[in-house]
Design a protein around this motif. Structure first.
Motif, PDB file in Angstrom:
ATOM      1  N   PRO A   7       0.784  -1.212   0.000  1.00  0.00           N
ATOM      2  CA  PRO A   7       0.000   0.000   0.000  1.00  0.00           C
ATOM      3  C   PRO A   7       0.829   1.281   0.000  1.00  0.00           C
ATOM      4  N   ASP A   8       1.869   1.378   0.805  1.00  0.00           N
ATOM      5  CA  ASP A   8       2.729   2.562   0.780  1.00  0.00           C
ATOM      6  C   ASP A   8       4.120   2.206   1.253  1.00  0.00           C
ATOM      7  N   SER A  88       3.674   9.040   8.242  1.00  0.00           N
ATOM      8  CA  SER A  88       2.837   8.185   7.399  1.00  0.00           C
ATOM      9  C   SER A  88       1.452   8.790   7.174  1.00  0.00           C
ATOM     10  N   ASP A  89       0.930   9.524   8.149  1.00  0.00           N
ATOM     11  CA  ASP A  89      -0.382  10.138   7.944  1.00  0.00           C
ATOM     12  C   ASP A  89      -0.316  11.252   6.903  1.00  0.00           C
ATOM     13  N   LEU A  91       1.790  11.204   4.284  1.00  0.00           N
ATOM     14  CA  LEU A  91       1.857  10.465   3.014  1.00  0.00           C
ATOM     15  C   LEU A  91       0.473   9.991   2.598  1.00  0.00           C
ATOM     16  N   ALA A  92      -0.277   9.462   3.547  1.00  0.00           N
ATOM     17  CA  ALA A  92      -1.616   8.949   3.257  1.00  0.00           C
ATOM     18  C   ALA A  92      -2.543  10.071   2.784  1.00  0.00           C
ATOM     19  N   ALA A  93      -2.439  11.243   3.407  1.00  0.00           N
ATOM     20  CA  ALA A  93      -3.299  12.365   3.030  1.00  0.00           C
ATOM     21  C   ALA A  93      -2.988  12.849   1.612  1.00  0.00           C
ATOM     22  N   ASP A  95      -1.542  11.055  -0.755  1.00  0.00           N
ATOM     23  CA  ASP A  95      -1.954   9.979  -1.653  1.00  0.00           C
ATOM     24  C   ASP A  95      -3.471  10.019  -1.875  1.00  0.00           C
ATOM     25  N   GLU A  96      -4.218  10.243  -0.822  1.00  0.00           N
ATOM     26  CA  GLU A  96      -5.683  10.331  -0.916  1.00  0.00           C
ATOM     27  C   GLU A  96      -6.099  11.504  -1.807  1.00  0.00           C
ATOM     28  N   ARG A 102      -4.855   8.075  -8.278  1.00  0.00           N
ATOM     29  CA  ARG A 102      -3.965   7.230  -7.463  1.00  0.00           C
ATOM     30  C   ARG A 102      -3.750   5.905  -8.173  1.00  0.00           C
TER      31      ARG A 102
END
Length: 116
Positions: A7-8, A88-89, A91-93, A95-96, A102
């Motif tokens: 996933p990442d 990581s949060d 990166l997730a934001a 990516d979202e 994506r």
């Protein structure tokens, strides 16, 4: 070389953080007819974010003549510690924020041995 399709894979993989420079080499599959829009979204979202990060040096995005559906992002960092310091949060934001643009990625990591 580290290859991952999880996933990442851009954070926390335990690679040597003491290298003098590191290249994050990402490969995405993007249909040729979607590449212009995907590249615009990537520039607007990911590249803008990366430019705010300490230790970020540069980013190039390459298309692959031999495989027209592949796009490579070549990201250079001062050191791996700077790259891995991104929460990581965050990166997730980012990516979202790519939304429908994506794509899964394949990661290769290279240490800069010499630069001229």
């Amino acid at each position: 070389m580290n290859v991952s399709t999880g996933p990442d894979p851009r954070s926390g993989d335990g690679l040597d953080a003491t290298a003098p420079g590191v290249v994050e080499f990402l490969t995405f599959t993007v249909a040729p007819h979607d590449q212009a829009e995907w590249l615009d979204a990537d520039e607007r979202i990911w590249t803008t974010f990366l430019r705010t990060r300490p230790g970020f040096v540069s980013k190039q995005t390459w298309t692959d003549r031999a495989h027209p559906d592949r796009v490579h992002a070549v990201i250079v960092w001062v050191d791996e510690a700077s790259w891995k310091a991104i929460p990581s949060d965050a990166l997730a934001a980012v990516d979202e924020a790519m939304g429908d643009w994506r794509r899964p990625l394949e990661l290769h990591v290279y240490d800069i041995a010499r630069s001229t």
